[in-house]
Design a protein around this motif. Structure first.
Motif, PDB file in Angstrom:
ATOM      1  N   UNK A  52       0.824  -1.205   0.000  1.00  9.95           N
ATOM      2  CA  UNK A  52       0.000   0.000   0.000  1.00  9.95           C
ATOM      3  C   UNK A  52       0.859   1.258   0.000  1.00  9.95           C
ATOM      4  N   UNK A  53       1.884   1.253   0.866  1.00  8.12           N
ATOM      5  CA  UNK A  53       2.771   2.414   0.952  1.00  8.12           C
ATOM      6  C   UNK A  53       3.593   2.583  -0.328  1.00  8.12           C
ATOM      7  N   UNK A  54       4.046   1.464  -0.883  1.00  8.14           N
ATOM      8  CA  UNK A  54       4.904   1.526  -2.066  1.00  8.14           C
ATOM      9  C   UNK A  54       4.145   1.921  -3.329  1.00  8.14           C
ATOM     10  N   UNK A  55       2.979   1.301  -3.550  1.00  7.44           N
ATOM     11  CA  UNK A  55       2.332   1.428  -4.850  1.00  7.44           C
ATOM     12  C   UNK A  55       1.094   2.316  -4.867  1.00  7.44           C
ATOM     13  N   UNK A  56       0.541   2.619  -3.703  1.00  3.52           N
ATOM     14  CA  UNK A  56      -0.613   3.516  -3.665  1.00  3.52           C
ATOM     15  C   UNK A  56      -0.233   4.905  -3.174  1.00  3.52           C
ATOM     16  N   UNK A  57       0.779   4.956  -2.287  1.00  6.51           N
ATOM     17  CA  UNK A  57       1.216   6.255  -1.781  1.00  6.51           C
ATOM     18  C   UNK A  57       2.536   6.701  -2.397  1.00  6.51           C
ATOM     19  N   UNK A  58       3.141   5.830  -3.231  1.00  3.37           N
ATOM     20  CA  UNK A  58       4.337   6.230  -3.968  1.00  3.37           C
ATOM     21  C   UNK A  58       5.572   6.435  -3.132  1.00  3.37           C
ATOM     22  N   UNK A  59       5.692   5.742  -2.011  1.00  3.09           N
ATOM     23  CA  UNK A  59       6.857   5.916  -1.157  1.00  3.09           C
ATOM     24  C   UNK A  59       7.993   5.005  -1.594  1.00  3.09           C
ATOM     25  N   UNK A  60       9.230   5.428  -1.303  1.00  6.00           N
ATOM     26  CA  UNK A  60      10.394   4.609  -1.615  1.00  6.00           C
ATOM     27  C   UNK A  60      10.536   3.516  -0.566  1.00  6.00           C
ATOM     28  N   UNK A  61      11.362   2.526  -0.876  1.00  9.58           N
ATOM     29  CA  UNK A  61      11.588   1.447   0.088  1.00  9.58           C
ATOM     30  C   UNK A  61      12.216   1.975   1.367  1.00  9.58           C
ATOM     31  N   UNK A  62      13.080   2.982   1.267  1.00  9.98           N
ATOM     32  CA  UNK A  62      13.683   3.564   2.466  1.00  9.98           C
ATOM     33  C   UNK A  62      12.629   4.212   3.353  1.00  9.98           C
ATOM     34  N   UNK A  63      11.692   4.927   2.727  1.00  9.93           N
ATOM     35  CA  UNK A  63      10.628   5.581   3.499  1.00  9.93           C
ATOM     36  C   UNK A  63       9.721   4.538   4.162  1.00  9.93           C
ATOM     37  N   UNK A  64       9.430   3.456   3.437  1.00  8.81           N
ATOM     38  CA  UNK A  64       8.607   2.384   3.992  1.00  8.81           C
ATOM     39  C   UNK A  64       9.319   1.732   5.175  1.00  8.81           C
ATOM     40  N   UNK A  65      10.617   1.492   5.014  1.00  4.78           N
ATOM     41  CA  UNK A  65      11.394   0.857   6.077  1.00  4.78           C
ATOM     42  C   UNK A  65      11.373   1.691   7.356  1.00  4.78           C
ATOM     43  N   UNK A  66      11.508   3.002   7.211  1.00  6.11           N
ATOM     44  CA  UNK A  66      11.503   3.887   8.370  1.00  6.11           C
ATOM     45  C   UNK A  66      10.135   3.893   9.050  1.00  6.11           C
ATOM     46  N   UNK A  67       9.067   3.845   8.257  1.00  5.52           N
ATOM     47  CA  UNK A  67       7.720   3.888   8.835  1.00  5.52           C
ATOM     48  C   UNK A  67       7.370   2.589   9.557  1.00  5.52           C
ATOM     49  N   UNK A  68       7.792   1.457   8.982  1.00  3.87           N
ATOM     50  CA  UNK A  68       7.446   0.160   9.573  1.00  3.87           C
ATOM     51  C   UNK A  68       8.421  -0.238  10.675  1.00  3.87           C
ATOM     52  N   UNK A  69       9.665   0.219  10.576  1.00  6.39           N
ATOM     53  CA  UNK A  69      10.641  -0.111  11.580  1.00  6.39           C
ATOM     54  C   UNK A  69      11.490  -1.329  11.269  1.00  6.39           C
TER      55      UNK A  69
END
Length: 260
Positions: free
Chosen positions: A222-239
């Protein structure tokens, strides 16, 4: 062409004479002050006596996929320019002056032969900016700012930035930027795309398929493909680490593809 044994016009450069600094000085002085015949002979001796220098320089560019024979010839052009322009009155070793000249000639060739065409005016501006940068760096013992370079050229800062960016070699989206031994992260994984919600991930069939994913996998997609976030941004949000995000994303997508 092998790196330590190069044949140019049937001559093995590994067997060429390497000139001493004193011999170079003597020949350079003849080039500047000798008769036409003496100048021509001294120039040829200088070229032949410095071919190994050219060879050592072009080895820095072996990973560019260019024909090394072509680079060698281009490097020789830089060597000839160095011979013709060297100031014998300065207390500088010839190699110290020649190496940057050879490198500059090779880089100019690589930029001009780039598959992405850049206008001559932009290239000229970029080369002038780089020359100013080198001069100011030597004068001030630090890299100048873009504003300082633009002031020296009497140009707008934006025009200088545009010219310098135009000659930067493009980077492949599939160029690896990190690997932990198991997962490799590519440039494309660092790029967010706010238009991804218009692709196949937004189709009804996909929504049905992702119901079988666990909550963390669903959130990553959802974060990657619907909100357009990078993998680094996803990693920081999820931990978790970026490598873990890459691995989970790939696994989830593979399962979805298999189900669809």
């Amino acid at each position: 062409m092998q790196y330590n044994k190069v044949e140019i016009c049937g001559v093995n450069t590994a067997k060429l004479k390497v000139l001493t600094e004193a011999e170079k000085r003597r020949l350079l002085k003849i080039v500047k002050e000798g008769t036409e015949r003496e100048c021509k002979q001294a120039r040829e001796e200088l070229i032949n006596g410095n071919l190994r220098l050219v060879l050592s320089v072009i080895q820095r560019f072996t990973n560019r996929g260019e024909n090394m024979d072509d680079l060698f010839q281009v490097g020789c052009i830089g060597l000839i320019k160095a011979i013709d322009n060297f100031n014998t009155d300065l207390d500088v070793r010839f190699s110290t002056y020649a190496v940057p000249m050879v490198i500059g000639e090779v880089r100019r060739y690589l930029r001009d032969s780039n598959s992405i065409r850049v206008s001559r005016s932009l290239r000229d501006t970029a080369y002038k900016a780089m020359q100013v940068k080198e001069r100011l760096t030597a004068e001030r013992n630090r890299e100048p700012t873009v504003e300082e370079i633009a002031k020296e050229l009497d140009m707008n800062k934006e025009d200088v930035v545009l010219a310098l960016e135009a000659i930067v070699e493009p980077v492949s989206l599939y160029e690896p930027v990190f690997s932990d031994g198991n997962d490799t992260i590519f440039v494309m994984d660092q790029v967010g795309d706010k238009n991804d919600d218009n692709n196949w991930l937004n189709e009804i069939a996909l929504k049905e398929a992702i119901r079988n994913l666990n909550d963390r996998e669903k959130k990553i997609l959802s974060l990657r493909f619907f909100k357009g976030k990078t993998q680094m941004e996803v990693a920081e949000e999820i931990g978790i680490s970026q490598a873990q995000v890459s691995r989970l994303e790939k696994g989830a997508l593979d399962r979805i593809k298999n189900q669809i």
